[in-house]
Design a protein around this motif. Structure first.
Motif, PDB file in Angstrom:
ATOM      1  N   PRO A   1      -4.511  -0.362  -2.810  1.00  0.00           N
ATOM      2  CA  PRO A   1      -5.038   0.735  -1.999  1.00  0.00           C
ATOM      3  C   PRO A   1      -5.851   1.711  -2.846  1.00  0.00           C
ATOM      4  CG  PRO A   1      -2.677   0.990  -2.340  1.00  0.00           C
ATOM      5  CD  PRO A   1      -3.047  -0.341  -2.921  1.00  0.00           C
ATOM      6  N   GLU A   2      -6.987   2.113  -2.316  1.00  0.00           N
ATOM      7  CA  GLU A   2      -7.870   3.033  -3.049  1.00  0.00           C
ATOM      8  C   GLU A   2      -7.176   4.382  -3.213  1.00  0.00           C
ATOM      9  OE1 GLU A   2     -12.215   2.793  -2.479  1.00  0.00           O
ATOM     10  OE2 GLU A   2     -11.933   4.741  -1.510  1.00  0.00           O
ATOM     11  N   GLY A   3      -7.380   5.009  -4.356  1.00  0.00           N
ATOM     12  CA  GLY A   3      -6.842   6.343  -4.574  1.00  0.00           C
ATOM     13  C   GLY A   3      -5.365   6.343  -4.921  1.00  0.00           C
ATOM     14  N   HIS A   4      -4.836   5.216  -5.384  1.00  0.00           N
ATOM     15  CA  HIS A   4      -3.414   5.206  -5.724  1.00  0.00           C
ATOM     16  C   HIS A   4      -3.196   5.486  -7.195  1.00  0.00           C
ATOM     17  CE1 HIS A   4      -4.132   1.534  -7.691  1.00  0.00           C
ATOM     18  NE2 HIS A   4      -2.893   1.139  -7.738  1.00  0.00           N
ATOM     19  N   GLY A   5      -4.269   5.807  -7.925  1.00  0.00           N
ATOM     20  CA  GLY A   5      -4.103   6.237  -9.315  1.00  0.00           C
ATOM     21  C   GLY A   5      -4.554   5.213 -10.316  1.00  0.00           C
ATOM     22  N   LEU A   6      -4.538   3.915  -9.938  1.00  0.00           N
ATOM     23  CA  LEU A   6      -5.032   2.895 -10.855  1.00  0.00           C
ATOM     24  C   LEU A   6      -6.483   2.604 -10.493  1.00  0.00           C
ATOM     25  CD1 LEU A   6      -2.110   0.305 -10.939  1.00  0.00           C
ATOM     26  CD2 LEU A   6      -2.652   2.062 -12.628  1.00  0.00           C
ATOM     27  N   ARG A   7      -7.272   2.335 -11.495  1.00  0.00           N
ATOM     28  CA  ARG A   7      -8.660   1.996 -11.234  1.00  0.00           C
ATOM     29  C   ARG A   7      -8.714   0.594 -10.610  1.00  0.00           C
ATOM     30  NH1 ARG A   7     -13.591   3.087 -14.315  1.00  0.00           N
ATOM     31  NH2 ARG A   7     -12.294   4.289 -15.709  1.00  0.00           N
ATOM     32  N   PRO A   8      -9.295   0.470  -9.432  1.00  0.00           N
ATOM     33  CA  PRO A   8      -9.334  -0.852  -8.819  1.00  0.00           C
ATOM     34  C   PRO A   8     -10.228  -1.802  -9.591  1.00  0.00           C
ATOM     35  CG  PRO A   8     -10.564   0.721  -7.499  1.00  0.00           C
ATOM     36  CD  PRO A   8      -9.954   1.486  -8.632  1.00  0.00           C
ATOM     37  N   THR A   9      -9.776  -3.046  -9.711  1.00  0.00           N
ATOM     38  CA  THR A   9     -10.621  -4.053 -10.344  1.00  0.00           C
ATOM     39  C   THR A   9     -11.258  -4.931  -9.278  1.00  0.00           C
ATOM     40  OG1 THR A   9      -8.869  -5.684 -10.431  1.00  0.00           O
ATOM     41  CG2 THR A   9      -9.048  -4.191 -12.305  1.00  0.00           C
ATOM     42  N   GLY A  10     -10.974  -4.588  -8.026  1.00  0.00           N
ATOM     43  CA  GLY A  10     -11.343  -5.458  -6.922  1.00  0.00           C
ATOM     44  C   GLY A  10     -12.836  -5.645  -6.778  1.00  0.00           C
ATOM     45  N   THR A  11     -13.184  -6.808  -6.255  1.00  0.00           N
ATOM     46  CA  THR A  11     -14.584  -7.102  -6.016  1.00  0.00           C
ATOM     47  C   THR A  11     -14.861  -7.238  -4.534  1.00  0.00           C
ATOM     48  OG1 THR A  11     -13.924  -9.324  -6.598  1.00  0.00           O
ATOM     49  CG2 THR A  11     -15.238  -8.143  -8.209  1.00  0.00           C
ATOM     50  N   ALA A  12     -13.823  -7.080  -3.713  1.00  0.00           N
ATOM     51  CA  ALA A  12     -14.015  -7.080  -2.262  1.00  0.00           C
ATOM     52  C   ALA A  12     -13.146  -5.962  -1.698  1.00  0.00           C
ATOM     53  CB  ALA A  12     -13.592  -8.424  -1.668  1.00  0.00           C
ATOM     54  N   THR A  13     -13.537  -5.415  -0.584  1.00  0.00           N
ATOM     55  CA  THR A  13     -12.731  -4.346   0.008  1.00  0.00           C
ATOM     56  C   THR A  13     -12.458  -4.660   1.471  1.00  0.00           C
ATOM     57  OG1 THR A  13     -14.650  -3.066   0.678  1.00  0.00           O
ATOM     58  CG2 THR A  13     -13.709  -2.555  -1.481  1.00  0.00           C
ATOM     59  N   LEU A  14     -11.410  -4.011   1.996  1.00  0.00           N
ATOM     60  CA  LEU A  14     -11.176  -4.074   3.428  1.00  0.00           C
ATOM     61  C   LEU A  14     -10.546  -2.778   3.890  1.00  0.00           C
ATOM     62  CD1 LEU A  14      -8.102  -6.180   4.515  1.00  0.00           C
ATOM     63  CD2 LEU A  14      -8.531  -5.691   2.132  1.00  0.00           C
ATOM     64  N   GLN A  15     -10.745  -2.474   5.148  1.00  0.00           N
ATOM     65  CA  GLN A  15     -10.133  -1.313   5.771  1.00  0.00           C
ATOM     66  C   GLN A  15      -8.960  -1.825   6.585  1.00  0.00           C
ATOM     67  OE1 GLN A  15     -11.743   1.897   5.885  1.00  0.00           O
ATOM     68  NE2 GLN A  15     -13.120   1.045   4.336  1.00  0.00           N
ATOM     69  N   ALA A  16      -7.802  -1.154   6.452  1.00  0.00           N
ATOM     70  CA  ALA A  16      -6.652  -1.611   7.226  1.00  0.00           C
ATOM     71  C   ALA A  16      -5.766  -0.432   7.584  1.00  0.00           C
ATOM     72  CB  ALA A  16      -5.858  -2.648   6.431  1.00  0.00           C
ATOM     73  N   THR A  17      -4.972  -0.624   8.623  1.00  0.00           N
ATOM     74  CA  THR A  17      -4.066   0.419   9.091  1.00  0.00           C
ATOM     75  C   THR A  17      -2.657   0.115   8.606  1.00  0.00           C
ATOM     76  OG1 THR A  17      -5.409   0.600  11.084  1.00  0.00           O
ATOM     77  CG2 THR A  17      -3.213   1.583  11.165  1.00  0.00           C
ATOM     78  N   VAL A  18      -2.032   1.108   8.003  1.00  0.00           N
ATOM     79  CA  VAL A  18      -0.664   0.933   7.508  1.00  0.00           C
ATOM     80  C   VAL A  18       0.291   0.959   8.692  1.00  0.00           C
ATOM     81  CG1 VAL A  18       1.153   1.956   6.082  1.00  0.00           C
ATOM     82  CG2 VAL A  18      -1.229   1.960   5.286  1.00  0.00           C
ATOM     83  N   THR A  19       1.125  -0.072   8.830  1.00  0.00           N
ATOM     84  CA  THR A  19       2.092  -0.093   9.927  1.00  0.00           C
ATOM     85  C   THR A  19       3.473   0.347   9.458  1.00  0.00           C
ATOM     86  OG1 THR A  19       2.510  -2.434   9.505  1.00  0.00           O
ATOM     87  CG2 THR A  19       0.878  -1.908  11.195  1.00  0.00           C
ATOM     88  N   LEU A  20       3.720   0.214   8.156  1.00  0.00           N
ATOM     89  CA  LEU A  20       5.024   0.607   7.615  1.00  0.00           C
ATOM     90  C   LEU A  20       4.884   0.738   6.109  1.00  0.00           C
ATOM     91  CD1 LEU A  20       8.136   0.776   8.497  1.00  0.00           C
ATOM     92  CD2 LEU A  20       8.314  -1.490   7.497  1.00  0.00           C
ATOM     93  N   SER A  21       5.524   1.757   5.537  1.00  0.00           N
ATOM     94  CA  SER A  21       5.550   1.804   4.080  1.00  0.00           C
ATOM     95  C   SER A  21       6.993   1.859   3.612  1.00  0.00           C
ATOM     96  CB  SER A  21       4.746   2.993   3.550  1.00  0.00           C
ATOM     97  OG  SER A  21       5.327   4.193   3.979  1.00  0.00           O
ATOM     98  N   GLU A  22       7.279   1.152   2.535  1.00  0.00           N
ATOM     99  CA  GLU A  22       8.621   1.105   1.960  1.00  0.00           C
ATOM    100  C   GLU A  22       8.566   1.714   0.576  1.00  0.00           C
ATOM    101  OE1 GLU A  22      11.153  -2.721   3.622  1.00  0.00           O
ATOM    102  OE2 GLU A  22      10.205  -2.855   1.677  1.00  0.00           O
ATOM    103  N   MET A  23       9.169   2.889   0.429  1.00  0.00           N
ATOM    104  CA  MET A  23       9.198   3.553  -0.880  1.00  0.00           C
ATOM    105  C   MET A  23      10.357   2.996  -1.678  1.00  0.00           C
ATOM    106  SD  MET A  23       7.242   6.432  -1.245  1.00  0.00           S
ATOM    107  CE  MET A  23       7.882   8.099  -1.294  1.00  0.00           C
ATOM    108  N   LEU A  24      10.056   2.383  -2.824  1.00  0.00           N
ATOM    109  CA  LEU A  24      11.127   1.812  -3.631  1.00  0.00           C
ATOM    110  C   LEU A  24      11.356   2.619  -4.907  1.00  0.00           C
ATOM    111  CD1 LEU A  24      10.102  -1.919  -3.207  1.00  0.00           C
ATOM    112  CD2 LEU A  24      11.879  -0.681  -1.965  1.00  0.00           C
ATOM    113  N   GLY A  25      10.644   3.742  -5.046  1.00  0.00           N
ATOM    114  CA  GLY A  25      10.800   4.551  -6.248  1.00  0.00           C
ATOM    115  C   GLY A  25       9.715   4.245  -7.248  1.00  0.00           C
TER     116      GLY A  25
END
Ligand code: ADP
Ligand code: MG
Length: 362
Positions: A286-310
């Motif tokens: 996910p963009e903006g999560h603190g790590l520089r993305p190395t990705g060469t393709a992108t997509l837009q998506a809607t989060v349906t659930l997030s699980e925080m594991l610490g």
């Protein structure tokens, strides 16, 4: 010290074939883990090695000897079960001594072996207790001690940690690994838990329906799964899969994604071929999560659930054309319904034949 060689090992129960021809060479001192879903033939394979089940077909060698027809006690193996199988009416000391007494090991030698096992497993405080007076972890240690005192050439473990709670299981896992490093005894370990398999094994053997799907180092099996089954079985959460088509020899299209492919990484990339793309959750960033993305393709998506594991957060997300799980390694708050941009690490994608599931990796 002994190597173990399985040649076309088969087990037939009546009309059912539980093990369909296993070929495996286990070098002396190696730690090999058989892993796979319930019913795939792990225990049956192990029990044939132990001599607790007859071998229907094929050859089993331990330390260079064919042992197909040897009794369990003559094979130089010791087995540790999930159920511990301790004698309830005996103390810990008696449990440890029992098999040595049966084998008529001289008293002095027996007590030296027992002392060594007791020290290695820190069983000193419990020697006069009975199994009912021990915790699950302590019982498991006694069961291992009973195997160690016999000085086997091969240790066999069948899901030895399954009855323990998660914390103790992790602790015992480390202990087993340390012990094996110290004793350097060839070890064959069965589990359905892929995390246990990945962390313990020098060589991991993934089984499915009575055959070996793939064997190799944990990293090999993780990085280069031979087929879609292995790809989905190894790694948590499991790899994301998207069906699609090669629009040309270096482009995957499917699930609303357009992914550039490195032609040096794959075989048989022909335009029009139907394939399944595999992406591990950590390779959809996910963009903006603190790590520089190395990705060469992108997509837009809607989060349906997030699980925080610490230490990380899992994002379950969807587009009109696909659902996937992404791993966010430097978490920030994400609400259900948030629409995010994800970067795909296309250079780490996997490709499988859509029909056979075989990997197209070179
Ligand atoms: P795993 O340990 O991988 O869960 P098993 O080796 O116990 O799988 O079993 C493999 C297959 O053999 C299963 O389909 C199981 O039902 C069958 N099986 C195991 N033991 C016996 C038996 N004693 N008689 C008949 N079928 C058996
Ligand atoms: Mg089993």
């Amino acid at each position: 010290m002994a190597d173990v060689i399985l040649k076309d090992l088969v087990k037939i129960y009546g009309r059912d074939i539980a093990v369909r021809g296993i070929d495996l060479t286990i070098p002396d001192g190696a730690f090999v883990v058989l892993v796979g879903p319930s019913g795939c033939g792990k225990s049956t394979t192990l029990r044939m090695i132990a001599g607790l089940e007859s071998i229907s077909h094929g050859e089993l060698r331990i330390g260079g000897r064919v042992v197909n027809d040897l009794d369990p006690q003559d094979r130089g193996v010791a087995m540790v079960f999930q159920s511990y199988a301790l004698y309830p009416h005996m103390t810990v000391r008696e449990n440890l001594a029992f098999s040595l007494k049966l084998a008529k090991v001289p008293e002095a030698e027996a007590s030296e072996r027992i002392d060594r096992a007791v020290t290695a497993l820190e069983l000193g405080p419990y020697l006069e207790r009975r199994p009912s007076e021990l915790s699950g972890g302590q019982r498991q240690r006694v069961a291992m001690g009973r195997a160690i005192v016999r000085k086997p050439e091969v240790f066999l473990f069948d899901e030895p940690l399954s009855n323990l709670d998660a914390k103790l299981r992790n602790q015992m896992r480390v202990e087993i690994k340390r012990l094996q490093h110290r004793l350097k005894v060839t070890t064959i370990y069965v589990t359905h838990d892929q995390v246990e398999a990945m962390t313990l094994a020098d060589v991991i053997v993934v089984m499915k329906d009575g055959v070996i799907a793939q064997s190799g180092s944990p990293l090999e099996v993780f990085e280069r799964p031979a087929d879609r089954f292995v790809a989905s079985f190894i790694g948590t959460p499991q790899m994301n899969f998207v069906d699609g088509v090669l629009s040309d020899a270096t482009t995957f299209e499917g699930g609303g994604l357009t992914i550039p492919l490195d032609p040096t990484r794959f075989n048989s990339l022909t335009a029009g071929r139907h394939v399944t793309l595999g992406l591990r959750p950590e390779d959809i960033v996910p963009e903006g999560h603190g790590l520089r993305p190395t990705g060469t393709a992108t997509l837009q998506a809607t989060v349906t659930l997030s699980e925080m594991l610490g230490n990380e957060t899992l994002l379950f997300a969807e587009t009109a054309a696909m659902q996937f799980v992404a791993r966010m390694q430097q978490p920030r708050p994400v609400a259900d319904g948030d629409r995010l941009t994800f970067h795909v690490n296309a250079e780490r994608c996997h490709l499988f034949d859509i029909d056979t599931g075989k990997s197209l990796a070179v």
